[in-house]
Design a protein around this motif. Sequence first.
Motif, PDB file in Angstrom:
ATOM      1  N   THR A  39      -4.878  -9.229  23.473  1.00  0.00           N
ATOM      2  CA  THR A  39      -4.901  -9.726  24.855  1.00  0.00           C
ATOM      3  C   THR A  39      -5.619  -8.750  25.784  1.00  0.00           C
ATOM      4  OG1 THR A  39      -2.739  -8.762  25.348  1.00  0.00           O
ATOM      5  CG2 THR A  39      -2.780 -11.072  24.593  1.00  0.00           C
ATOM      6  N   ARG A  40      -6.069  -7.628  25.188  1.00  0.00           N
ATOM      7  CA  ARG A  40      -6.774  -6.582  25.937  1.00  0.00           C
ATOM      8  C   ARG A  40      -5.970  -6.119  27.146  1.00  0.00           C
ATOM      9  NH1 ARG A  40     -13.204  -7.696  25.280  1.00  0.00           N
ATOM     10  NH2 ARG A  40     -13.089  -8.392  23.133  1.00  0.00           N
ATOM     11  N   ASN A  41      -4.682  -5.926  26.921  1.00  0.00           N
ATOM     12  CA  ASN A  41      -3.785  -5.466  27.970  1.00  0.00           C
ATOM     13  C   ASN A  41      -4.312  -4.149  28.543  1.00  0.00           C
ATOM     14  OD1 ASN A  41      -1.338  -3.628  28.725  1.00  0.00           O
ATOM     15  ND2 ASN A  41      -0.638  -5.746  28.973  1.00  0.00           N
ATOM     16  N   GLU A  42      -4.633  -4.177  29.825  1.00  0.00           N
ATOM     17  CA  GLU A  42      -5.297  -3.039  30.458  1.00  0.00           C
ATOM     18  C   GLU A  42      -4.477  -1.753  30.368  1.00  0.00           C
ATOM     19  OE1 GLU A  42      -6.969  -1.823  34.831  1.00  0.00           O
ATOM     20  OE2 GLU A  42      -7.014  -3.937  34.270  1.00  0.00           O
ATOM     21  N   SER A  43      -3.211  -1.849  30.619  1.00  0.00           N
ATOM     22  CA  SER A  43      -2.354  -0.661  30.576  1.00  0.00           C
ATOM     23  C   SER A  43      -2.289  -0.080  29.156  1.00  0.00           C
ATOM     24  CB  SER A  43      -0.953  -1.030  31.068  1.00  0.00           C
ATOM     25  OG  SER A  43      -0.089   0.059  30.918  1.00  0.00           O
ATOM     26  N   TYR A  44      -2.132  -0.928  28.184  1.00  0.00           N
ATOM     27  CA  TYR A  44      -2.035  -0.486  26.790  1.00  0.00           C
ATOM     28  C   TYR A  44      -3.368   0.064  26.290  1.00  0.00           C
ATOM     29  CZ  TYR A  44      -0.691  -0.636  21.851  1.00  0.00           C
ATOM     30  OH  TYR A  44      -0.412  -0.307  20.544  1.00  0.00           O
ATOM     31  N   MET A  45      -4.441  -0.630  26.588  1.00  0.00           N
ATOM     32  CA  MET A  45      -5.753  -0.245  26.069  1.00  0.00           C
ATOM     33  C   MET A  45      -6.339   0.965  26.795  1.00  0.00           C
ATOM     34  SD  MET A  45      -5.873  -2.279  23.587  1.00  0.00           S
ATOM     35  CE  MET A  45      -7.484  -1.981  22.900  1.00  0.00           C
ATOM     36  N   SER A  46      -5.780   1.342  27.928  1.00  0.00           N
ATOM     37  CA  SER A  46      -6.307   2.481  28.680  1.00  0.00           C
ATOM     38  C   SER A  46      -6.119   3.808  27.945  1.00  0.00           C
ATOM     39  CB  SER A  46      -5.648   2.561  30.062  1.00  0.00           C
ATOM     40  OG  SER A  46      -4.276   2.895  29.938  1.00  0.00           O
ATOM     41  N   ARG A  47      -5.304   3.838  26.934  1.00  0.00           N
ATOM     42  CA  ARG A  47      -5.076   5.079  26.177  1.00  0.00           C
ATOM     43  C   ARG A  47      -6.158   5.328  25.125  1.00  0.00           C
ATOM     44  NH1 ARG A  47      -1.009   4.233  21.461  1.00  0.00           N
ATOM     45  NH2 ARG A  47      -1.308   2.040  21.017  1.00  0.00           N
ATOM     46  N   PHE A  48      -7.039   4.355  24.920  1.00  0.00           N
ATOM     47  CA  PHE A  48      -8.096   4.477  23.920  1.00  0.00           C
ATOM     48  C   PHE A  48      -9.412   4.928  24.549  1.00  0.00           C
ATOM     49  CE2 PHE A  48      -5.221   1.271  22.049  1.00  0.00           C
ATOM     50  CZ  PHE A  48      -4.908   1.943  20.879  1.00  0.00           C
TER      51      PHE A  48
END
Length: 149
Positions: A39-48
């Motif tokens: 879902t390309r969750n912004e908060s989750y994906m920001s760690r990459f």
Amino acid sequence: MSDEGAVSSERPPWHLWVVGVLGLLWSVGGAFDYLMTQTRNESYMSRFTPEQLDYFYGIPAWAVAFWALAVWGEVLGTLLLLLRKRIAAVVLLVSLLSMVINSIYSFIMSNGMEAMGGLGPLLFTGLIFVFALGLWLYARAMVERGVLT
């Protein structure tokens, strides 16, 4: 002729609940990772890193499908294990095989290990594989003992 290995269908062994609950908790973590990534969750994906994001967003549909089968199959398989359904062993095997196929894509057919930062992801995938293999072997043993019907 007695069936000494059989367990009464009245009361499952205590370890079924331990393995089932721990397996479910573990697999829900994988499903969460899959869901947040897809879902390309912004908060989750920001760690990459940008390279890691390019890798995740570039995974071909067929590999994503095997990733989905792996994580959601393990969730379903552990739920079926807790419900004492023999189909749990088949579902967990499909999940395991799907994980193997997805890992072949990630570590052999693409730059997954490089994008993720070296040996760590490979070792973690190995841990996931051992856990998935253990769940499948456990479910198969419970089918053979008559615990899963």
